[in-house]
Enzyme design. Structure first.
Site, mmCIF file in Angstrom:
data_model
loop_
_atom_site.group_PDB
_atom_site.id
_atom_site.type_symbol
_atom_site.label_atom_id
_atom_site.label_comp_id
_atom_site.label_asym_id
_atom_site.label_seq_id
_atom_site.Cartn_x
_atom_site.Cartn_y
_atom_site.Cartn_z
ATOM 1 N N LYS A 334 0.839 -1.205 0.000
ATOM 2 C CA LYS A 334 0.000 0.000 0.000
ATOM 3 C C LYS A 334 0.873 1.253 0.000
ATOM 4 C CE LYS A 334 -0.643 -0.359 5.037
ATOM 5 N NZ LYS A 334 -1.558 -0.922 6.050
ATOM 6 N N TYR A 563 11.593 19.928 4.212
ATOM 7 C CA TYR A 563 10.258 19.336 4.347
ATOM 8 C C TYR A 563 9.550 19.208 3.019
ATOM 9 C CZ TYR A 563 8.715 24.261 4.952
ATOM 10 O OH TYR A 563 8.488 25.599 4.811
HETATM 11 C C1 LIG Z 1 -0.988 -2.052 6.624
HETATM 12 C C2 LIG Z 1 -1.666 -3.313 6.849
HETATM 13 C C3 LIG Z 1 -0.929 -4.485 6.998
HETATM 14 C C4 LIG Z 1 0.583 -4.492 7.089
HETATM 15 O O1 LIG Z 1 0.918 -4.024 8.375
HETATM 16 P P1 LIG Z 1 2.418 -3.912 8.865
HETATM 17 O O2 LIG Z 1 2.327 -3.651 10.305
HETATM 18 O O3 LIG Z 1 3.022 -2.793 8.102
HETATM 19 O O4 LIG Z 1 3.067 -5.207 8.534
HETATM 20 C C5 LIG Z 1 -1.616 -5.673 7.120
HETATM 21 N N1 LIG Z 1 -2.960 -5.689 7.092
HETATM 22 C C6 LIG Z 1 -3.700 -4.589 6.965
HETATM 23 C C7 LIG Z 1 -5.191 -4.677 6.961
HETATM 24 C C8 LIG Z 1 -3.088 -3.353 6.849
HETATM 25 O O5 LIG Z 1 -3.819 -2.250 6.728
#
Ligand SMILES: *Cc1c(COP(=O)(O)O)cnc(C)c1O
Length: 650
Positions: A334, A563
């Site tokens: 993401k 920034y």
């Molecule tokens: C961002 C996210 C992850 C990954 O989380 P991390 O802590 O970065 O490994 C997994 N599942 C969902 C639903 C997320 O939003």
């Protein structure tokens, strides 16, 4: 030779720029005849949007970020300047201008106050809004978001807003700011996460007045319209207002308004990477897509760059995949792979043993399909304009967190030309961000199975997400998950997959691994834990943010990053950078450059490489984050689009 790789965004997020406010401020500031400072893409307001209006109003001299925002000889800005008999100038304390004796004094130039970023007597020009993507009932005393830092005293309703710190909603505003949703100002409830946060619609005597999914929430704007002021954000977070607006991501659409009407919008916001942004601005040596980021060695030599060590990413992914096996490793990509450049990371991650990808939004999933990615893709955050039909036709698995999403997917399935909707039903096991509440779970499962029997979709998985608050809370979530799965099975569900864990649980909590672990931050070499470093977990940082020394005089050095490149800059933060083997304290963060105190240590020379975070011996993103009172995730996702990502170890 930039390849068209665009990510349409499935959630509405807009920064509208009131040109009326800008022009009114200009005249209040005695604008005629004065130069205007538009560095940092006009402090995040969009140079392309603001410059034409200012030139029409008679401004003749602009300060822009050199070699970054505009290349005056090749961009539209150059032609525009010519038409108006205008020019760009440098400030006399810029190193290059100082040498050439060619600058103008800073105090003669109108700065970020033009946008209402310094003084409440002027009008704030930017209105930052995002879509409400969910509503949820919450019981008194239950925790909200990671770490459960918010617990309402009475039963309440939460609205989930589809914007997060990756877009510039400063994480330090968690539990501190109120934002406008519906007719009222409501508190941000719990930690702001990367792409979303919750607000409490009822606690504190506020009433929820007809808020619906699809409404716009106003993070900040004009107080005369009942919106919080960006200066409120600055006060609550300790981050100066120009740094807040400059770090609003390029995936947030910029639109210009006049007389309350939209007069211009930038092209559809797309992938956050430098490549596209530079291409848009026609810098002659724009890096090539996809994922290539092969930049001539002399490209923008004085500018910040983010080196992406794909060998480190591969090592991290294979370490993590081995840890979670036999569960499958889903690499979460993401927010442009946590700011690391989506396509490069996808290819490296798949080579190293990830077997599926977590795209978050359908738009990113479709972009990956268009780029030829064939592995299973999962998208779980949907705004009201999400392209469910596209997802079904291109085999993107869909998270379902509420009844409206299930119905919209079923409806899209009946219109799709091919494919079958593959849905993962999300139970809220305690994070209270999204997912259906336990009392609504049987209803959702029953309806999904009905749609499955009607041939509209396939129920593939049950899933949830942990709060990482404590082992006790995670255990309670697993118990709720087990109960929900058992209930769904008794109703006839036949899941192919169960998944709940992300990085932290994937590493530490074998019971939470089930069939797949959704691995995000750890894959990028940043520790998900406060008490263990990435190195202790056998992980290496993937991103290192670098710049150069532009000037070194006396006991300060000027470095070419600020920034506008995404450096976090909370007042009083004691951050350090690495120059020629020594660490030096950052004294001040400006838009394009920052000051580093060099008195105490060895010699620093113009041209020296500066590692801001992430390289060997340099501070880690986690160390920066600790000083900034945030998480490493916010630093890497906050690196702005103008910073080229340079992949190594491909
Ligand atoms: C961002 C996210 C992850 C990954 O989380 P991390 O802590 O970065 O490994 C997994 N599942 C969902 C639903 C997320 O939003």
């Amino acid at each position: 030779m930039s390849v068209d790789f665009r990510i349409p965004h499935s959630v509405r997020r807009v920064a509208s720029i009131s040109l009326d406010a800008v022009l009114s401020n200009l005249s209040a500031l005695g604008g005629n005849g004065r130069a205007v400072d538009l560095r940092g893409d006009a402090y995040g307001h969009g140079l392309e949007i603001v410059a034409p209006a200012l030139l029409e109003a008679g401004v003749r001299e602009l300060v822009v970020s050199p070699g970054v925002d505009a290349h005056p000889t090749t961009t539209g800005l150059g032609r525009l300047l010519e038409t108006h008999g205008a020019r760009t100038i440098a400030l006399d304390d810029e190193p290059a201008a100082a040498e050439a004796g060619a600058g103008v004094a800073r105090d003669g130039v109108i700065g970020p106050e033009l946008f209402g970023l310094g003084d409440r007597a002027l009008l704030p020009a930017m209105r930052f809004t995002a879509e409400v993507i969910g509503l949820k009932r919450l019981r008194a005393g239950e925790g909200v978001s990671y770490g459960f830092t918010y617990r309402p005293a009475t039963d309440t309703t939460l609205a989930l807003i589809g914007v997060g710190y990756a877009h510039g909603a400063v994480r330090l505003a968690s539990n501190r700011m109120r934002i406008r949703v519906g007719d009222g100002l409501h508190p941000i409830a719990g930690a702001i996460s990367m792409d979303q946060f919750s607000v409490d619609l009822e606690t504190g005597g506020e009433q929820r007045i007809g808020v619906q999914v699809g409404d716009d929430a106003v993070l900040f704007g004009d107080p005369r319209d009942g919106a919080p002021h960006v200066l409120d954000w600055a006060e609550q977070t300790g981050i100066p207002a120009p740094a807040i607006t400059s770090r609003i991501s390029s995936v947030v659409a910029r639109v210009a308004t006049r007389g309350g009407r939209v007069v211009e919008r930038t092209s559809e916001p797309s992938v956050t990477t430098a490549a596209l942004d530079l291409a848009r601005l026609s810098v002659p040596t724009a890096p090539a897509r996809p994922g290539a980021t092969r930049i001539p060695a002399d490209h923008l030599p004085d500018r910040a760059v983010a080196r992406i060590d794909l060998a480190a990413l591969r090592d991290n992914v294979s370490t993590l995949a081995a840890t979670v096996a036999p569960a499958a490793a889903m690499l979460v990509v993401k927010s442009d792979a946590y700011g690391h450049d989506l396509l490069s990371c996808v290819h490296a991650g798949l080579e190293a043993g990830a077997t599926s990808l977590g795209a978050l939004e359908i738009g990113a999933g479709l972009a990956l399909r268009n780029a030829g990615v064939r592995v299973p893709l999962f998208a779980w955050m949907h705004g009201t304009r999400a392209d469910f039909r596209g997802a079904i036709e291109r085999d993107v698995d869909l998270g379902v967190a509420s009844a409206w999403q299930l119905e919209a997917i079923a409806d899209a399935a009946s219109r799709a030309d091919r494919g079958l909707a593959r849905v993962h039903l999300k139970i809220d096991t305690g994070l209270h961000r999204s997912g259906v509440n336990p009392e609504d779970w049987a209803g959702l499962v029953t309806r999904a199975l009905e749609l499955e029997r009607a041939g509209r979709l396939r129920v593939v998985a049950a899933w949830s997400h942990l709060s990482d608050t404590s082992p006790h809370d995670d255990r309670r979530s697993l118990d709720r998950f087990e109960a929900a799965v058992a209930e769904a099975r008794s109703l006839g569900a036949d899941f192919e997959q169960l998944h709940i864990g992300a990085s932290a649980a994937g590493i530490d909590y074998p019971d939470a691994r089930y069939d797949a672990v959704r691995l995000g931050i750890a894959a990028y070499g940043i520790s998900p834990f406060h008490d263990r470093t990435a190195a202790q977990l056998g992980l290496r940082p993937v991103m290192s943010l670098e710049a150069r020394v532009l000037d070194a005089r006396g006991d300060v050095a000027v470095i070419g990053a600020g920034y506008g490149d995404g450096l976090q800059s909370r007042r009083g933060a004691e951050t350090a950078v690495l120059i020629a083997g020594h660490r030096y304290a950052v004294a001040e963060v400006g838009v394009d450059r920052s000051l580093v105190a060099t008195a105490a240590s060895g010699p620093v020379s113009v041209g020296d490489r500066v590692v801001i975070f992430g390289g060997a011996d340099a501070p880690t993103a986690e160390e920066w984050a600790e000083h900034e009172d945030t998480v490493g995730d916010e630093l890497v996702t906050g690196v702005t689009a103008r910073v080229p990502r340079i992949a190594t170890g491909a």
